[in-house]
Design a protein around this motif. Structure first.
Motif, mmCIF file in Angstrom:
data_model
loop_
_atom_site.group_PDB
_atom_site.id
_atom_site.type_symbol
_atom_site.label_atom_id
_atom_site.label_comp_id
_atom_site.label_asym_id
_atom_site.label_seq_id
_atom_site.Cartn_x
_atom_site.Cartn_y
_atom_site.Cartn_z
ATOM 1 N N MET A 1 9.481 -15.490 7.185
ATOM 2 C CA MET A 1 9.183 -14.851 5.919
ATOM 3 C C MET A 1 7.685 -14.663 5.782
ATOM 4 S SD MET A 1 11.592 -16.526 3.034
ATOM 5 C CE MET A 1 13.328 -16.296 3.064
ATOM 6 N N SER A 2 7.278 -13.533 5.273
ATOM 7 C CA SER A 2 5.872 -13.223 5.085
ATOM 8 C C SER A 2 5.349 -13.839 3.796
ATOM 9 C CB SER A 2 5.709 -11.699 5.026
ATOM 10 O OG SER A 2 4.431 -11.369 4.581
ATOM 11 N N ALA A 3 4.201 -14.519 3.888
ATOM 12 C CA ALA A 3 3.639 -15.177 2.709
ATOM 13 C C ALA A 3 3.124 -14.177 1.689
ATOM 14 C CB ALA A 3 2.516 -16.117 3.128
ATOM 15 N N THR A 4 2.840 -12.950 2.103
ATOM 16 C CA THR A 4 2.249 -11.988 1.182
ATOM 17 C C THR A 4 3.231 -11.537 0.107
ATOM 18 O OG1 THR A 4 2.779 -10.168 2.674
ATOM 19 C CG2 THR A 4 0.581 -11.146 2.853
ATOM 20 N N ARG A 5 4.517 -11.519 0.390
ATOM 21 C CA ARG A 5 5.498 -11.081 -0.612
ATOM 22 C C ARG A 5 6.582 -12.136 -0.826
ATOM 23 N NH1 ARG A 5 4.327 -6.806 -3.790
ATOM 24 N NH2 ARG A 5 6.420 -6.017 -3.719
ATOM 25 N N LEU A 6 6.271 -13.392 -0.540
ATOM 26 C CA LEU A 6 7.231 -14.467 -0.756
ATOM 27 C C LEU A 6 6.971 -15.094 -2.124
ATOM 28 C CD1 LEU A 6 9.527 -16.233 0.315
ATOM 29 C CD2 LEU A 6 7.797 -17.675 1.390
ATOM 30 N N LEU A 7 7.995 -15.145 -2.951
ATOM 31 C CA LEU A 7 7.893 -15.618 -4.331
ATOM 32 C C LEU A 7 8.782 -16.833 -4.519
ATOM 33 C CD1 LEU A 7 7.210 -15.174 -7.432
ATOM 34 C CD2 LEU A 7 9.279 -13.777 -7.487
ATOM 35 N N LEU A 8 8.226 -17.871 -5.137
ATOM 36 C CA LEU A 8 8.998 -19.054 -5.503
ATOM 37 C C LEU A 8 9.181 -19.060 -7.011
ATOM 38 C CD1 LEU A 8 10.304 -21.819 -5.017
ATOM 39 C CD2 LEU A 8 8.005 -22.816 -5.044
ATOM 40 N N ILE A 9 10.426 -19.127 -7.451
ATOM 41 C CA ILE A 9 10.749 -19.205 -8.877
ATOM 42 C C ILE A 9 11.200 -20.632 -9.162
ATOM 43 C CG2 ILE A 9 12.278 -18.426 -10.725
ATOM 44 C CD1 ILE A 9 12.484 -15.732 -9.220
ATOM 45 N N ILE A 10 10.496 -21.297 -10.073
ATOM 46 C CA ILE A 10 10.884 -22.650 -10.491
ATOM 47 C C ILE A 10 11.352 -22.541 -11.932
ATOM 48 C CG2 ILE A 10 10.173 -25.048 -10.765
ATOM 49 C CD1 ILE A 10 7.934 -24.484 -8.732
ATOM 50 N N GLU A 11 12.656 -22.551 -12.099
ATOM 51 C CA GLU A 11 13.290 -22.299 -13.403
ATOM 52 C C GLU A 11 14.619 -23.028 -13.433
ATOM 53 O OE1 GLU A 11 14.379 -21.450 -16.822
ATOM 54 O OE2 GLU A 11 12.693 -20.129 -16.384
ATOM 55 N N ASP A 12 14.873 -23.814 -14.484
ATOM 56 C CA ASP A 12 16.126 -24.561 -14.575
ATOM 57 C C ASP A 12 17.256 -23.782 -15.244
ATOM 58 O OD1 ASP A 12 14.977 -24.648 -17.057
ATOM 59 O OD2 ASP A 12 15.236 -26.793 -17.363
ATOM 60 N N ASP A 13 16.954 -22.649 -15.851
ATOM 61 C CA ASP A 13 17.990 -21.792 -16.425
ATOM 62 C C ASP A 13 18.527 -20.920 -15.290
ATOM 63 O OD1 ASP A 13 19.470 -19.731 -17.592
ATOM 64 O OD2 ASP A 13 18.171 -19.601 -19.342
ATOM 65 N N GLU A 14 19.710 -21.284 -14.813
ATOM 66 C CA GLU A 14 20.276 -20.642 -13.629
ATOM 67 C C GLU A 14 20.466 -19.131 -13.801
ATOM 68 O OE1 GLU A 14 24.250 -21.301 -11.031
ATOM 69 O OE2 GLU A 14 23.366 -23.114 -11.917
ATOM 70 N N ALA A 15 20.961 -18.709 -14.936
ATOM 71 C CA ALA A 15 21.192 -17.279 -15.177
ATOM 72 C C ALA A 15 19.873 -16.505 -15.186
ATOM 73 C CB ALA A 15 21.932 -17.072 -16.491
ATOM 74 N N PHE A 16 18.863 -17.052 -15.857
ATOM 75 C CA PHE A 16 17.563 -16.385 -15.920
ATOM 76 C C PHE A 16 16.922 -16.315 -14.537
ATOM 77 C CE2 PHE A 16 12.921 -16.460 -16.637
ATOM 78 C CZ PHE A 16 12.791 -15.234 -17.264
ATOM 79 N N SER A 17 16.981 -17.404 -13.776
ATOM 80 C CA SER A 17 16.364 -17.399 -12.444
ATOM 81 C C SER A 17 17.065 -16.413 -11.510
ATOM 82 C CB SER A 17 16.334 -18.796 -11.831
ATOM 83 O OG SER A 17 17.619 -19.303 -11.622
ATOM 84 N N ARG A 18 18.388 -16.315 -11.604
ATOM 85 C CA ARG A 18 19.115 -15.334 -10.779
ATOM 86 C C ARG A 18 18.717 -13.910 -11.145
ATOM 87 N NH1 ARG A 18 23.983 -18.137 -11.794
ATOM 88 N NH2 ARG A 18 24.497 -16.484 -13.242
ATOM 89 N N THR A 19 18.625 -13.630 -12.440
ATOM 90 C CA THR A 19 18.250 -12.296 -12.905
ATOM 91 C C THR A 19 16.836 -11.948 -12.455
ATOM 92 O OG1 THR A 19 19.681 -12.533 -14.821
ATOM 93 C CG2 THR A 19 17.981 -10.839 -14.952
ATOM 94 N N LEU A 20 15.920 -12.880 -12.621
ATOM 95 C CA LEU A 20 14.532 -12.671 -12.217
ATOM 96 C C LEU A 20 14.445 -12.473 -10.705
ATOM 97 C CD1 LEU A 20 11.790 -12.552 -13.615
ATOM 98 C CD2 LEU A 20 11.544 -14.998 -13.181
#
Length: 178
Positions: A1-20
Motif C-alpha cells: 500500500m502506498s503511504a501517499t494515499r493510505l488513510l487510517l480512520i479511528i472511529e468507534d461508530d461502525e456505520a459512520f466509519s464504513r460510510t466515511l
C-alpha cells in the motif's frame, strides 16, 4: 500500500466509519479502520498511513487525543484531522498541540476532511471578528469540560460546578450529551 494515499480512520461508530471509508475509497484512497487506540497501534505496526481521521470521543478508556499522540509519534508528517460532536476550544488546542493538522466539528463530510488535509499551513488572511464568545457558549464548554473530567457523572459535575443536580440536568436536556 502506498503511504501517499493510505488513510487510517479511528472511529468507534461502525456505520459512520464504513460510510466515511466508502466515500474516501471512491476518491482513490486506500482505507484502514480501527475502533480503538489498541487497534490503531496494531495497524501502525504493519502500515504507515499518510492521513488519519480520528474521532475525539471513543468508547472505552482511550480518547482520540491519545490516538493523535500515537499517530504523530509514529509519523510526524502524517496529516491528522480530529472529528468531534463535542467541540471545545480546550480539546481543539490540545489536538493541535499533540499533532493534529485540523479539528472539525461533526457533522463533517468527506469534502470538509479532504479540504482540511489540503489546508495544513496557517494563513494570516483570516478576518478577526469583534464578536466575543457568548456567555452561553462559555458555560456549555465549561459544563462539557467538567463532564469529561468526571467521566460524565452528573452528580459529581454539578457538585464541582456549584449548582444543583436538577439545574444541570435541565441544561443538559436542552443540549444533550451523547
Amino acid at each position: 500500500m502506498s503511504a501517499t494515499r493510505l488513510l487510517l480512520i479511528i472511529e468507534d461508530d461502525e456505520a459512520f466509519s464504513r460510510t466515511l471509508a466508502r466515500s474516501f475509497r471512491r476518491r482513490d484512497y486506500e482505507v484502514l479502520i480501527a475502533a480503538t487506540h489498541d487497534e490503531a497501534a496494531n495497524l501502525l505496526s504493519t502500515f504507515s498511513p499518510g492521513y488519519a481521521v480520528v474521532d475525539l470521543r471513543l468508547t472505552g478508556s482511550s480518547s482520540g487525543l491519545e490516538c493523535v499522540q500515537l499517530l504523530h509519534k509514529h509519523d510526524p508528517k502524517m496529516l491528522i484531522v480530529v472529528l468531534t460532536g463535542f467541540a471545545s476550544i480546550n480539546t481543539a488546542v490540545e489536538a493541535v498541540k499533540l499533532g493534529a493538522c485540523h479539528y472539525l466539528a461533526k457533522p463533517s463530510n468527506t469534502d470538509d476532511i479532504e479540504a482540511a488535509f489540503e489546508h495544513v499551513a496557517g494563513t494570516t488572511n483570516i478576518a478577526v471578528t469583534n464578536r466575543a464568545t457568548s456567555i452561553k457558549t462559555l458555560e456549555w464548554e465549561r459544563i462539557h469540560e467538567v463532564l469529561a473530567e468526571t467521566d460524565y457523572n452528573i452528580s459529581e459535575t454539578a457538585r464541582r460546578l456549584g449548582m444543583h443536580r436538577r439545574t444541570l440536568a435541565r441544561k443538559l436536556e436542552k443540549k444533550p450529551v451523547k
